[in-house]
Design a protein around this motif. Structure first.
Motif, short mmCIF file in Angstrom:
data_model
loop_
_atom_site.label_atom_id
_atom_site.label_comp_id
_atom_site.label_asym_id
_atom_site.label_seq_id
_atom_site.Cartn_x
_atom_site.Cartn_y
_atom_site.Cartn_z
N UNK A 34 -19.71 -5.87 9.55
CA UNK A 34 -19.59 -6.89 8.52
C UNK A 34 -18.12 -7.26 8.39
N UNK A 35 -17.82 -8.55 8.59
CA UNK A 35 -16.46 -9.05 8.41
C UNK A 35 -16.33 -9.62 7.01
N UNK A 36 -15.22 -9.27 6.35
CA UNK A 36 -14.95 -9.75 5.00
C UNK A 36 -13.54 -10.30 4.94
N UNK A 37 -13.34 -11.34 4.14
CA UNK A 37 -11.99 -11.88 3.95
C UNK A 37 -11.57 -11.64 2.51
N UNK A 38 -10.28 -11.41 2.34
CA UNK A 38 -9.76 -11.18 1.00
C UNK A 38 -9.72 -12.50 0.24
N UNK A 39 -10.13 -12.46 -1.00
CA UNK A 39 -10.04 -13.63 -1.87
C UNK A 39 -8.64 -13.66 -2.44
N UNK A 40 -7.90 -14.67 -2.07
CA UNK A 40 -6.49 -14.78 -2.48
C UNK A 40 -6.36 -15.25 -3.92
N UNK A 41 -5.24 -14.91 -4.55
CA UNK A 41 -4.89 -15.44 -5.85
C UNK A 41 -5.44 -14.68 -7.04
N UNK A 42 -6.08 -13.56 -6.80
CA UNK A 42 -6.59 -12.78 -7.92
C UNK A 42 -5.62 -11.66 -8.25
N UNK A 43 -5.72 -11.11 -9.45
CA UNK A 43 -4.83 -10.02 -9.84
C UNK A 43 -5.36 -8.66 -9.38
N UNK A 44 -6.47 -8.67 -8.64
CA UNK A 44 -7.06 -7.44 -8.11
C UNK A 44 -7.63 -7.77 -6.72
N UNK A 45 -7.85 -6.74 -5.92
CA UNK A 45 -8.37 -6.94 -4.56
C UNK A 45 -9.87 -7.24 -4.62
N UNK A 46 -10.27 -8.34 -4.02
CA UNK A 46 -11.68 -8.70 -3.94
C UNK A 46 -11.94 -9.28 -2.55
N UNK A 47 -13.12 -8.99 -2.03
CA UNK A 47 -13.47 -9.40 -0.67
C UNK A 47 -14.76 -10.20 -0.68
N UNK A 48 -14.85 -11.17 0.24
CA UNK A 48 -16.03 -12.00 0.41
C UNK A 48 -16.56 -11.81 1.83
N UNK A 49 -17.86 -11.54 1.95
CA UNK A 49 -18.50 -11.37 3.26
C UNK A 49 -18.51 -12.72 3.98
N UNK A 50 -18.06 -12.73 5.24
CA UNK A 50 -18.05 -13.97 6.00
C UNK A 50 -18.93 -13.90 7.25
N UNK A 51 -19.29 -12.69 7.69
CA UNK A 51 -20.15 -12.56 8.87
C UNK A 51 -20.76 -11.17 8.92
N UNK A 52 -22.00 -11.12 9.42
CA UNK A 52 -22.68 -9.85 9.67
C UNK A 52 -23.24 -9.92 11.08
N UNK A 53 -22.99 -8.90 11.88
CA UNK A 53 -23.45 -8.87 13.27
C UNK A 53 -24.13 -7.54 13.57
N UNK A 54 -25.14 -7.59 14.43
CA UNK A 54 -25.86 -6.38 14.83
C UNK A 54 -25.84 -6.28 16.35
N UNK A 55 -25.62 -5.08 16.85
CA UNK A 55 -25.65 -4.82 18.29
C UNK A 55 -27.04 -4.34 18.66
N UNK A 56 -27.66 -5.03 19.62
CA UNK A 56 -29.04 -4.71 20.02
C UNK A 56 -29.11 -4.53 21.53
N UNK A 57 -30.14 -3.82 22.03
CA UNK A 57 -30.31 -3.71 23.48
C UNK A 57 -30.58 -5.10 24.06
N UNK A 58 -29.98 -5.38 25.20
CA UNK A 58 -30.21 -6.67 25.85
C UNK A 58 -31.64 -6.72 26.39
N UNK A 59 -32.31 -7.81 26.14
CA UNK A 59 -33.70 -7.97 26.55
C UNK A 59 -33.81 -7.90 28.07
N UNK A 60 -34.69 -7.04 28.57
CA UNK A 60 -34.95 -6.92 29.99
C UNK A 60 -33.92 -6.15 30.78
#
Length: 88
Positions: A34-60
């Motif tokens: 899961x890739x997350x980017x920091x939300x800029x400009x806040x007085x505390x650290x906060x992250x927003x999910x930008x991508x989720x990827x799964x590794x799977x066996x290649x078909x065949x």
């Protein structure tokens, strides 16, 4: 912009489907990134999910050949919920 990646392993006890992948995947352990980017400009650290990827066996393919698919985090959660409630 600051990006971070979280790696986790998820295990499915039953064969499953996940939106975005046109085939049934076998039961087993899968790596999810899961890739997350920091939300800029806040007085505390906060992250927003930008991508989720799964590794799977290649078909065949034989052996340890894999491919990575972008998936939705809600779709992953749905697949895990269905797997957890499935009867053996």
């Amino acid at each position: 912009m600051t990006i971070r990646s979280r790696h986790e392993s998820v295990t499915f006890k039953h064969p499953f489907h996940i939106r975005g992948i046109a085939r049934e995947l076998p039961a087993g352990r899968y790596e999810v990134v899961t890739d997350e980017e920091m939300i800029e400009g806040l007085s505390f650290a906060a992250w927003r999910r930008v991508a989720t990827m799964i590794t799977v066996p290649k078909e065949g393919a034989r052996g340890d050949i894999t491919e990575v698919h972008a998936i939705g985090s809600v779709d992953l959660a749905d697949a895990q919920r269905i797997d957890a409630t499935a009867h053996d």
